[in-house]
Design an enzyme around this catalytic site. Structure first.
Site, PDB file in Angstrom:
ATOM      1  N   LYS A  93      -5.554 -10.622 -10.594  1.00  0.00           N
ATOM      2  CA  LYS A  93      -4.459 -11.392  -9.997  1.00  0.00           C
ATOM      3  C   LYS A  93      -4.082 -10.825  -8.621  1.00  0.00           C
ATOM      4  O   LYS A  93      -4.247  -9.623  -8.376  1.00  0.00           O
ATOM      5  CB  LYS A  93      -3.224 -11.334 -10.911  1.00  0.00           C
TER       6      LYS A  93
ATOM      7  N   GLU B  29     -19.437   2.958  -7.613  1.00  0.00           N
ATOM      8  CA  GLU B  29     -17.980   2.778  -7.734  1.00  0.00           C
ATOM      9  C   GLU B  29     -17.355   3.971  -8.457  1.00  0.00           C
ATOM     10  O   GLU B  29     -16.317   4.490  -8.047  1.00  0.00           O
ATOM     11  CB  GLU B  29     -17.647   1.502  -8.517  1.00  0.00           C
TER      12      GLU B  29
ATOM     13  N   ILE C  84      -1.579  -9.403  -6.051  1.00  0.00           N
ATOM     14  CA  ILE C  84      -0.304  -8.682  -6.156  1.00  0.00           C
ATOM     15  C   ILE C  84       0.730  -9.444  -5.314  1.00  0.00           C
ATOM     16  O   ILE C  84       0.500  -9.697  -4.129  1.00  0.00           O
ATOM     17  CB  ILE C  84      -0.458  -7.222  -5.634  1.00  0.00           C
TER      18      ILE C  84
ATOM     19  N   HIS D 199     -13.907  -3.000  -4.363  1.00  0.00           N
ATOM     20  CA  HIS D 199     -14.630  -4.278  -4.362  1.00  0.00           C
ATOM     21  C   HIS D 199     -16.130  -3.990  -4.363  1.00  0.00           C
ATOM     22  O   HIS D 199     -16.592  -3.149  -3.593  1.00  0.00           O
ATOM     23  CB  HIS D 199     -14.236  -5.103  -3.134  1.00  0.00           C
TER      24      HIS D 199
ATOM     25  N   ASP E 172      -8.721  -8.922  -1.024  1.00  0.00           N
ATOM     26  CA  ASP E 172      -9.807  -8.130  -0.415  1.00  0.00           C
ATOM     27  C   ASP E 172      -9.690  -7.995   1.097  1.00  0.00           C
ATOM     28  O   ASP E 172     -10.695  -8.011   1.816  1.00  0.00           O
ATOM     29  CB  ASP E 172     -11.180  -8.769  -0.754  1.00  0.00           C
TER      30      ASP E 172
ATOM     31  N   GLY F 259     -12.442  -1.677 -17.778  1.00  0.00           N
ATOM     32  CA  GLY F 259     -11.783  -0.416 -17.404  1.00  0.00           C
ATOM     33  C   GLY F 259     -12.700   0.765 -17.155  1.00  0.00           C
ATOM     34  O   GLY F 259     -12.260   1.912 -17.295  1.00  0.00           O
ATOM     35  N   SER F 260     -13.945   0.509 -16.717  1.00  0.00           N
ATOM     36  CA  SER F 260     -14.815   1.670 -16.487  1.00  0.00           C
ATOM     37  C   SER F 260     -14.361   2.487 -15.274  1.00  0.00           C
ATOM     38  O   SER F 260     -14.528   3.706 -15.248  1.00  0.00           O
ATOM     39  CB  SER F 260     -16.283   1.241 -16.357  1.00  0.00           C
TER      40      SER F 260
HETATM   41  C1  GRF Z   1     -15.621  -3.523 -10.583  1.00  0.00           C
HETATM   42  O1  GRF Z   1     -16.895  -3.979 -10.262  1.00  0.00           O
HETATM   43  C2  GRF Z   1     -14.729  -3.541  -9.369  1.00  0.00           C
HETATM   44  O2  GRF Z   1     -15.409  -3.366  -8.167  1.00  0.00           O
HETATM   45  C3  GRF Z   1     -14.140  -4.925  -9.402  1.00  0.00           C
HETATM   46  O3  GRF Z   1     -13.994  -5.212 -10.772  1.00  0.00           O
HETATM   47  C4  GRF Z   1     -14.900  -4.441 -11.549  1.00  0.00           C
HETATM   48  C5  GRF Z   1     -14.099  -3.708 -12.562  1.00  0.00           C
HETATM   49  O4  GRF Z   1     -14.890  -3.036 -13.492  1.00  0.00           O
HETATM   50  N1  GRF Z   1     -12.923  -5.001  -8.638  1.00  0.00           N
HETATM   51  P1  GRF Z   1     -14.227  -2.073 -14.572  1.00  0.00           P
HETATM   52  O5  GRF Z   1     -13.223  -2.904 -15.362  1.00  0.00           O
HETATM   53  O6  GRF Z   1     -13.566  -0.943 -13.834  1.00  0.00           O
HETATM   54  O7  GRF Z   1     -15.357  -1.622 -15.428  1.00  0.00           O
END
Ligand code: GRF
Length: 213
Positions: free
Chosen positions: A98, A186, A100, A116, A157, A19-20
């Site tokens: 998963k 991200e 959707i 992604h 994706d 969940g970062s």
């Molecule tokens: C991220 O690298 C995102 O691009 C991918 O899953 C990862 C999730 O990381 N879809 P976090 O749980 O938000 O830390």
């Protein structure tokens, strides 16, 4: 929380892991930079680390997975009912593993976004998640990877691309060092896209997403 200049959008975050990205978006929401509120966090997993982060902030968490229901229709019905109960305007996938279900995509067309950790359409699709993406990037020998944020359609994706940021692959990168640099980007770009969505700045025309001024 009240905000000048329009109604706040109701956001649901779907996440399966740490969940970062949820946390990065939450910080911008709390600063009032995003015209939205995170109403709930939904996971296919029973008690992922992201639930701890959400609970600490008093954000409701919901565990919803296909196995809890007799039929696919019941599962879809429960997801839609949950989203409707919060009057959700935007679903943010943040490490949600998963697919959707198509009826949910159709009900929330162009209102579900995903991030992604590569430059789509390369290194995406089923099976490309987590460290597997960065490993494949390094093994392929490409010099550039990056981050893609896109609307979600019925395939992994695959939906219209909202934003991409390139990141150099360095000669001595390992999947871990690359993942770390990508994740940092991200955390910068995902809140930016959520902010734009909440200000009604993203216009979808076919496969193209136009950023309105
Ligand atoms: C991220 O690298 C995102 O691009 C991918 O899953 C990862 C999730 O990381 N879809 P976090 O749980 O938000 O830390």
């Amino acid at each position: 929380m009240k905000e000048a200049g329009g109604k706040l959008k109701n956001i649901a975050v779907f996440a399966s892991g740490r969940g970062s990205n949820f946390f990065a978006i939450l910080q911008e929401v709390k600063k009032g930079k995003i015209k939205g509120r995170i109403c709930c966090v939904v996971s296919d997993r029973h008690n992922p680390p992201v639930f701890e982060l959400a609970k600490r902030e008093g954000i409701p968490t919901h565990w919803v997975c296909r196995k809890q229901f007799k039929t696919g229709d019941d599962y879809v019905g429960a997801l839609i009912e949950l989203l409707e109960s919060y009057k959700i305007d935007l679903v943010v996938l943040a490490g949600y593993l998963k697919l959707i279900p198509a009826p949910v995509v159709s009900r929330y067309r162009n209102s579900i976004i995903n991030i992604h950790p590569a430059l789509l359409p390369n290194f995406g699709g089923k099976g490309y998640y987590g460290m597997k993406v960065h490993k494949a990037v390094i093994e392929s020998g490409v010099k550039l990877t990056g981050v893609t944020v896109h609307f979600v359609d019925e395939r992994y994706d695959n939906g219209p691309i909202i934003l991409q940021k390139p990141i150099e692959v360095l000669p001595d990168d390992t999947p871990e060092t690359l993942a770390e640099r990508v994740l940092k980007v991200e955390h910068e770009v995902y809140p930016e896209v959520v902010k734009a969505f909440c200000e009604d700045k993203l216009l979808v025309e076919g496969r193209k997403v136009i950023w309105k001024e």
